[in-house]
Write a protein that holds these residues in place. Structure first.
Motif, PDB file in Angstrom:
ATOM      1  N   HIS A  79       0.845  -1.193   0.000  1.00 56.04           N
ATOM      2  CA  HIS A  79       0.000   0.000   0.000  1.00 56.04           C
ATOM      3  C   HIS A  79       0.881   1.245   0.000  1.00 56.04           C
ATOM      4  CE1 HIS A  79      -3.755  -1.997   0.583  1.00 56.04           C
ATOM      5  NE2 HIS A  79      -3.330  -2.629   1.671  1.00 56.04           N
ATOM      6  N   THR A  80       0.365   2.303  -0.578  1.00 55.08           N
ATOM      7  CA  THR A  80       1.119   3.561  -0.625  1.00 55.08           C
ATOM      8  C   THR A  80       1.560   3.968   0.771  1.00 55.08           C
ATOM      9  OG1 THR A  80      -0.452   4.168  -2.320  1.00 55.08           O
ATOM     10  CG2 THR A  80       1.047   5.888  -1.580  1.00 55.08           C
ATOM     11  N   TYR A  81       0.638   3.801   1.733  1.00 55.78           N
ATOM     12  CA  TYR A  81       0.940   4.209   3.097  1.00 55.78           C
ATOM     13  C   TYR A  81       2.153   3.461   3.644  1.00 55.78           C
ATOM     14  CZ  TYR A  81       0.723   4.984   7.991  1.00 55.78           C
ATOM     15  OH  TYR A  81       1.084   5.321   9.254  1.00 55.78           O
ATOM     16  N   VAL A  82       2.182   2.156   3.401  1.00 56.02           N
ATOM     17  CA  VAL A  82       3.302   1.347   3.894  1.00 56.02           C
ATOM     18  C   VAL A  82       4.598   1.777   3.200  1.00 56.02           C
ATOM     19  CG1 VAL A  82       4.233  -0.996   4.038  1.00 56.02           C
ATOM     20  CG2 VAL A  82       1.807  -0.595   4.485  1.00 56.02           C
ATOM     21  N   LYS A  83       4.508   2.050   1.914  1.00 55.15           N
ATOM     22  CA  LYS A  83       5.706   2.498   1.177  1.00 55.15           C
ATOM     23  C   LYS A  83       6.254   3.801   1.748  1.00 55.15           C
ATOM     24  CE  LYS A  83       4.872   0.536  -3.361  1.00 55.15           C
ATOM     25  NZ  LYS A  83       4.287   0.819  -4.670  1.00 55.15           N
ATOM     26  N   GLN A  84       5.336   4.704   2.088  1.00 51.82           N
ATOM     27  CA  GLN A  84       5.780   5.998   2.618  1.00 51.82           C
ATOM     28  C   GLN A  84       6.510   5.841   3.945  1.00 51.82           C
ATOM     29  OE1 GLN A  84       2.072   8.027   2.779  1.00 51.82           O
ATOM     30  NE2 GLN A  84       2.266   8.897   0.713  1.00 51.82           N
ATOM     31  N   LYS A  85       6.082   4.856   4.727  1.00 49.79           N
ATOM     32  CA  LYS A  85       6.653   4.687   6.065  1.00 49.79           C
ATOM     33  C   LYS A  85       7.721   3.585   6.097  1.00 49.79           C
ATOM     34  CE  LYS A  85       3.938   7.613   8.168  1.00 49.79           C
ATOM     35  NZ  LYS A  85       4.297   8.606   9.154  1.00 49.79           N
ATOM     36  N   LEU A  86       8.117   3.142   4.927  1.00 46.93           N
ATOM     37  CA  LEU A  86       9.101   2.064   4.857  1.00 46.93           C
ATOM     38  C   LEU A  86      10.511   2.632   5.034  1.00 46.93           C
ATOM     39  CD1 LEU A  86       9.334  -1.002   4.273  1.00 46.93           C
ATOM     40  CD2 LEU A  86       9.700  -0.408   1.880  1.00 46.93           C
ATOM     41  N   LEU A  87      11.195   2.186   6.077  1.00 50.91           N
ATOM     42  CA  LEU A  87      12.526   2.727   6.360  1.00 50.91           C
ATOM     43  C   LEU A  87      13.608   2.011   5.573  1.00 50.91           C
ATOM     44  CD1 LEU A  87      12.410   3.160  10.233  1.00 50.91           C
ATOM     45  CD2 LEU A  87      11.740   4.754   8.448  1.00 50.91           C
ATOM     46  N   GLY A  88      13.338   0.777   5.197  1.00 51.30           N
ATOM     47  CA  GLY A  88      14.363   0.060   4.460  1.00 51.30           C
ATOM     48  C   GLY A  88      14.036  -1.419   4.375  1.00 51.30           C
ATOM     49  N   ARG A  89      14.898  -2.138   3.660  1.00 51.72           N
ATOM     50  CA  ARG A  89      14.684  -3.561   3.468  1.00 51.72           C
ATOM     51  C   ARG A  89      16.019  -4.276   3.647  1.00 51.72           C
ATOM     52  NH1 ARG A  89      15.257  -7.786  -0.042  1.00 51.72           N
ATOM     53  NH2 ARG A  89      16.701  -6.624  -1.342  1.00 51.72           N
ATOM     54  N   PHE A  90      15.961  -5.470   4.174  1.00 51.54           N
ATOM     55  CA  PHE A  90      17.183  -6.265   4.239  1.00 51.54           C
ATOM     56  C   PHE A  90      16.920  -7.658   3.685  1.00 51.54           C
ATOM     57  CE2 PHE A  90      15.931  -8.703   7.995  1.00 51.54           C
ATOM     58  CZ  PHE A  90      15.050  -7.847   8.643  1.00 51.54           C
ATOM     59  N   GLY A  91      17.967  -8.293   3.207  1.00 48.52           N
ATOM     60  CA  GLY A  91      17.859  -9.628   2.637  1.00 48.52           C
ATOM     61  C   GLY A  91      17.959 -10.682   3.735  1.00 48.52           C
ATOM     62  N   ILE A  92      16.976 -11.570   3.783  1.00 49.32           N
ATOM     63  CA  ILE A  92      16.982 -12.622   4.802  1.00 49.32           C
ATOM     64  C   ILE A  92      16.029 -13.721   4.353  1.00 49.32           C
ATOM     65  CG2 ILE A  92      15.024 -11.846   6.227  1.00 49.32           C
ATOM     66  CD1 ILE A  92      16.948 -12.217   8.678  1.00 49.32           C
ATOM     67  N   ASP A  93      16.249 -14.921   4.836  1.00 48.20           N
ATOM     68  CA  ASP A  93      15.298 -15.994   4.537  1.00 48.20           C
ATOM     69  C   ASP A  93      14.347 -16.135   5.723  1.00 48.20           C
ATOM     70  OD1 ASP A  93      13.866 -18.213   3.955  1.00 48.20           O
ATOM     71  OD2 ASP A  93      15.592 -19.507   3.505  1.00 48.20           O
ATOM     72  N   PRO A  94      13.094 -15.732   5.567  1.00 44.44           N
ATOM     73  CA  PRO A  94      12.149 -15.719   6.686  1.00 44.44           C
ATOM     74  C   PRO A  94      11.972 -17.089   7.344  1.00 44.44           C
ATOM     75  CG  PRO A  94      11.224 -14.550   4.819  1.00 44.44           C
ATOM     76  CD  PRO A  94      12.473 -15.224   4.331  1.00 44.44           C
TER      77      PRO A  94
END
Ligand SMILES: [Zn+2]
Length: 388
Positions: free
Chosen positions: A225-240
């Motif tokens: 969602h746009t809202y989540v994108k706006q508040k997204l601080l970053g992403r990291f690579g990991i195997d959940p």
């Protein structure tokens, strides 16, 4: 855990003179100090506080609270994972224990007219609540990160239909199956995004961090969602599937720290820069106090190195950076404050002003160690000028 609301409530309490007891316990690592030494340190602090309390007249409420702190210290065993804050005033029936991360400067004990909130505010203001989601194509794990604590809150499972030769439909419209799987995965990603937004609403998560395998990210990103994108601080690579809570904390904290550091830098630049241009920034205690009284402050910046004496009106609460004979606002007597920080923080929390704690920072320290970003400038608003 401490919320801003609790902090505000502690700041607002009206307590009898010299009966607010504040205790911060910062555990030592065993290499630094033995448990015994830790206890001796607390005993010394309590003894010293008792001695001073006697000098200010015998106060049974303070004696009782100090005794209780001493008893508690004896039960605290060495090598704790967490620090502690205690806010006590038995005259008013108050005893509040708060677990804190091991980020306090040291073990401290205060007896004063009000609770000493600066260390607590420093810890709380430097840590937003953040939701971390680990996502793969059929599962998601949602964590909440606050200070040094990471907690797994929920799991979302949307298993994909199994396809391929083993399902017994060899050759049966493989394309159809593939599309079906893609649709399911897409629904799952949208569902995760929805849950993140719900976590924001229900639990006050200020921001999001995502963890996923690198090949999943391009599939996931378009469905946020746009809202989540706006508040997204970053992403990291990991195997959940195999990620541990410790790994999640480590990665998410790294992203948070980077983000906080750059936001703080930007804020300092804006405040310092616009203070020089007579714009939306104020630097230094005098200017900050004025702006707080005018209701102009949007965000208060208080630096680690900031300590200043000042005074407070015993009648109307007006704060001064100096010690005038009488209050300029109401003419009543002023009371000297050894350090005005707690009074300033209380004022800021009362007014629902954002508080940002600035750690060691030469640029900020050079300019005044305390500052504020203003919503507007009362003087300029009157004359119709736009602050810049
Ligand atoms: Zn006054």
């Amino acid at each position: 855990m401490i919320t801003r609301e609790e902090l505000r409530q502690l700041a607002q309490l009206d307590l009898p003179e010299n009966s607010a007891v504040t205790f911060y316990f910062q555990p030592q690592t065993p290499q630094n100090k033995s448990h015994r030494e830790e206890q001796i340190q607390v005993k010394d602090l309590v003894r010293e506080a008792l001695r001073r309390a006697e000098k200010n007249g015998n106060n049974p409420s303070v004696r009782a609270d100090l005794k209780r702190i001493l008893e508690l210290a004896e039960r605290l065993h060495g090598n704790h994972a967490r620090g502690k804050g205690i806010f006590a005033c038995s005259a008013k029936g108050i005893w509040r224990e708060i677990d804190l991360p091991k980020r306090l400067k040291r073990t401290q004990l205060y007896v004063a007219n009000r609770f000493h909130l600066r260390p607590l505010a420093a810890v709380a203001a430097s840590a937003p609540r953040c939701c971390v989601a680990l996502v793969d194509r059929e599962r998601a794990r949602l964590f909440e990160l606050w200070l040094d604590e990471v907690r797994e809150q929920a799991e979302i499972a949307s298993p994909l239909p199994r396809t391929g030769r083993t399902d017994g439909f060899a050759g049966y419209d493989a394309g159809h199956n593939e599309r079906h799987v893609e649709n399911q995965a897409m629904k799952h990603f949208k569902n995760v995004s929805q849950r993140l937004q719900e976590m924001h609403n229900a639990r006050g998560c200020d921001s999001f961090i995502l963890g996923c395998r690198d090949d999943v990210w391009p599939q996931l990103e378009p469905h946020l969602h746009t809202y989540v994108k706006q508040k997204l601080l970053g992403r990291f690579g990991i195997d959940p599937a195999v990620a541990t809570a410790d790994q999640v904390r480590e990665q998410a904290q790294r992203i948070l720290e980077e983000r906080n550091a750059s936001e703080r830098e930007a804020l300092i630049r804006e405040v310092v820069g616009s203070a020089q241009r007579n714009g939306r920034g104020k630097i230094g205690l005098r200017g900050v106090l004025e702006a707080l009284e005018q209701g102009e402050v949007q965000t208060l910046l208080f630096g680690e190195a900031f300590y200043a004496s000042g005074s407070e009106c015993s009648n109307c609460g007006h704060l001064e950076a100096s010690l005038p004979d009488v209050c300029p606002a109401c003419g009543q007597s002023m009371r000297a404050l050894e350090d005005v920080t707690d009074a300033v923080l209380r004022r800021a929390l009362d007014a629902n002003v954002g508080v940002v704690y600035i750690g060691p920072n030469p640029e900020f320290e050079k300019t005044g160690k305390i500052g504020a970003l203003l919503r507007f400038r009362a003087d300029q608003a009157k004359s119709g000028k736009i602050a810049g």
